[in-house]
Design a protein around this motif. Structure first.
Motif, PDB file in Angstrom:
ATOM      1  N   GLN A  25       5.230 -18.640  53.226  1.00  0.00           N
ATOM      2  CA  GLN A  25       4.669 -17.427  53.812  1.00  0.00           C
ATOM      3  C   GLN A  25       3.983 -16.560  52.756  1.00  0.00           C
ATOM      4  N   ALA A  26       4.383 -16.716  51.490  1.00  0.00           N
ATOM      5  CA  ALA A  26       3.832 -15.895  50.406  1.00  0.00           C
ATOM      6  C   ALA A  26       2.717 -16.599  49.646  1.00  0.00           C
ATOM      7  N   GLY A  27       2.593 -17.915  49.789  1.00  0.00           N
ATOM      8  CA  GLY A  27       1.557 -18.657  49.065  1.00  0.00           C
ATOM      9  C   GLY A  27       1.914 -20.123  48.974  1.00  0.00           C
ATOM     10  N   THR A  28       1.164 -20.839  48.157  1.00  0.00           N
ATOM     11  CA  THR A  28       1.356 -22.279  48.002  1.00  0.00           C
ATOM     12  C   THR A  28       2.509 -22.558  47.055  1.00  0.00           C
ATOM     13  N   VAL A  29       3.450 -23.383  47.505  1.00  0.00           N
ATOM     14  CA  VAL A  29       4.632 -23.738  46.725  1.00  0.00           C
ATOM     15  C   VAL A  29       4.389 -25.075  46.036  1.00  0.00           C
ATOM     16  N   ASP A  30       4.623 -25.125  44.716  1.00  0.00           N
ATOM     17  CA  ASP A  30       4.510 -26.389  43.982  1.00  0.00           C
ATOM     18  C   ASP A  30       5.820 -27.170  44.015  1.00  0.00           C
ATOM     19  N   THR A  31       6.905 -26.550  43.529  1.00  0.00           N
ATOM     20  CA  THR A  31       8.196 -27.243  43.473  1.00  0.00           C
ATOM     21  C   THR A  31       9.321 -26.295  43.854  1.00  0.00           C
ATOM     22  N   ILE A  32      10.397 -26.886  44.359  1.00  0.00           N
ATOM     23  CA  ILE A  32      11.617 -26.150  44.683  1.00  0.00           C
ATOM     24  C   ILE A  32      12.782 -26.946  44.125  1.00  0.00           C
ATOM     25  N   ASN A  33      13.666 -26.241  43.411  1.00  0.00           N
ATOM     26  CA  ASN A  33      14.836 -26.903  42.836  1.00  0.00           C
ATOM     27  C   ASN A  33      16.068 -26.054  43.137  1.00  0.00           C
ATOM     28  N   VAL A  34      16.815 -26.451  44.175  1.00  0.00           N
ATOM     29  CA  VAL A  34      18.066 -25.783  44.511  1.00  0.00           C
ATOM     30  C   VAL A  34      19.119 -26.313  43.549  1.00  0.00           C
ATOM     31  N   MET A  35      19.778 -25.423  42.830  1.00  0.00           N
ATOM     32  CA  MET A  35      20.785 -25.840  41.863  1.00  0.00           C
ATOM     33  C   MET A  35      22.066 -26.195  42.605  1.00  0.00           C
ATOM     34  N   ARG A  36      22.622 -27.355  42.255  1.00  0.00           N
ATOM     35  CA  ARG A  36      23.798 -27.874  42.953  1.00  0.00           C
ATOM     36  C   ARG A  36      24.928 -28.145  41.970  1.00  0.00           C
ATOM     37  N   ASP A  37      26.144 -28.078  42.478  1.00  0.00           N
ATOM     38  CA  ASP A  37      27.319 -28.405  41.685  1.00  0.00           C
ATOM     39  C   ASP A  37      27.274 -29.892  41.341  1.00  0.00           C
ATOM     40  N   ARG A  38      27.517 -30.201  40.101  1.00  0.00           N
ATOM     41  CA  ARG A  38      27.427 -31.577  39.624  1.00  0.00           C
ATOM     42  C   ARG A  38      28.421 -32.496  40.316  1.00  0.00           C
ATOM     43  N   ASP A  56       0.282 -15.983  43.677  1.00  0.00           N
ATOM     44  CA  ASP A  56       1.234 -16.393  44.713  1.00  0.00           C
ATOM     45  C   ASP A  56       2.660 -16.012  44.315  1.00  0.00           C
ATOM     46  N   ALA A  57       2.977 -16.184  43.040  1.00  0.00           N
ATOM     47  CA  ALA A  57       4.313 -15.840  42.558  1.00  0.00           C
ATOM     48  C   ALA A  57       4.570 -14.341  42.701  1.00  0.00           C
ATOM     49  N   GLN A  58       3.619 -13.531  42.316  1.00  0.00           N
ATOM     50  CA  GLN A  58       3.774 -12.081  42.441  1.00  0.00           C
ATOM     51  C   GLN A  58       3.883 -11.673  43.903  1.00  0.00           C
ATOM     52  N   ASN A  59       3.100 -12.315  44.749  1.00  0.00           N
ATOM     53  CA  ASN A  59       3.154 -12.049  46.182  1.00  0.00           C
ATOM     54  C   ASN A  59       4.537 -12.394  46.743  1.00  0.00           C
ATOM     55  N   ALA A  60       5.117 -13.515  46.292  1.00  0.00           N
ATOM     56  CA  ALA A  60       6.450 -13.917  46.752  1.00  0.00           C
ATOM     57  C   ALA A  60       7.497 -12.891  46.324  1.00  0.00           C
ATOM     58  N   ILE A  61       7.399 -12.399  45.096  1.00  0.00           N
ATOM     59  CA  ILE A  61       8.339 -11.371  44.635  1.00  0.00           C
ATOM     60  C   ILE A  61       8.220 -10.128  45.502  1.00  0.00           C
ATOM     61  N   ASN A  62       6.988  -9.687  45.718  1.00  0.00           N
ATOM     62  CA  ASN A  62       6.763  -8.473  46.505  1.00  0.00           C
ATOM     63  C   ASN A  62       7.268  -8.616  47.943  1.00  0.00           C
ATOM     64  N   GLN A  63       7.073  -9.790  48.540  1.00  0.00           N
ATOM     65  CA  GLN A  63       7.442  -9.981  49.947  1.00  0.00           C
ATOM     66  C   GLN A  63       8.921 -10.294  50.150  1.00  0.00           C
ATOM     67  N   LEU A  64       9.542 -11.025  49.204  1.00  0.00           N
ATOM     68  CA  LEU A  64      10.858 -11.598  49.478  1.00  0.00           C
ATOM     69  C   LEU A  64      12.014 -10.972  48.711  1.00  0.00           C
ATOM     70  N   ASN A  65      11.751 -10.268  47.615  1.00  0.00           N
ATOM     71  CA  ASN A  65      12.845  -9.662  46.854  1.00  0.00           C
ATOM     72  C   ASN A  65      13.545  -8.606  47.712  1.00  0.00           C
ATOM     73  N   GLU A  66      14.874  -8.682  47.736  1.00  0.00           N
ATOM     74  CA  GLU A  66      15.736  -7.762  48.495  1.00  0.00           C
ATOM     75  C   GLU A  66      15.545  -7.858  50.011  1.00  0.00           C
ATOM     76  N   LYS A  67      15.071  -9.010  50.473  1.00  0.00           N
ATOM     77  CA  LYS A  67      14.925  -9.243  51.914  1.00  0.00           C
ATOM     78  C   LYS A  67      16.117 -10.052  52.408  1.00  0.00           C
ATOM     79  N   PRO A  68      16.551  -9.844  53.657  1.00  0.00           N
ATOM     80  CA  PRO A  68      17.673 -10.624  54.192  1.00  0.00           C
ATOM     81  C   PRO A  68      17.264 -12.074  54.453  1.00  0.00           C
ATOM     82  N   PHE A  69      18.195 -12.989  54.157  1.00  0.00           N
ATOM     83  CA  PHE A  69      17.970 -14.414  54.403  1.00  0.00           C
ATOM     84  C   PHE A  69      19.341 -15.062  54.588  1.00  0.00           C
TER      85      PHE A  69
END
Length: 109
Positions: A25-38, A56-69
């Motif tokens: 929703q904030a821009g084009t995503v290159d990679t996502i890495n969810v950190m998991r317990d080994r 896009d990164a700045q837009n994501a910060i502005n739109q999503l920081n402190e938002k409920p999820f």
């Protein structure tokens, strides 16, 4: 400003697909890495998302920081470089306390 973002306070059920949908929703995503317990493979509650551009990164910060999820409030900010870790410690490496090679403790015959 970099393109890599730290995303904290994620629900433990969050997977890569859910974050892809959210950050797209904030821009084009290159990679996502969810950190998991080994050991368990369970998500640890944070992830790293790399956006296509710094805008896009700045837009994501502005739109999503402190938002409920997922019942939690997201923390989205620029990822900092990993701090260098001190190496080693402990025993091993084939050296004695003086820095020389270890001597065998049992007879060789």
């Amino acid at each position: 400003m970099g393109r890599k973002l730290y995303v904290g306070n994620l629900p433990y059920e969050t997977d890569e697909a859910a974050l892809q949908d959210l950050f797209a929703q904030a821009g084009t995503v290159d990679t996502i890495n969810v950190m998991r317990d080994r050991d368990t493979g369970r998500a640890r509650g944070f992830a790293f998302v790399e956006m296509a551009t710094e805008a896009d990164a700045q837009n994501a910060i502005n739109q999503l920081n402190e938002k409920p999820f997922g019942g939690r409030t997201l923390a989205v900010n620029e990822a900092r470089p990993q701090a260098p870790r001190s190496g080693g410690g402990g025993f091993g490496g084939g050296r004695d306390d003086r820095g020389g090679p270890r001597r065998r403790s049992e007879p060789r015959w």
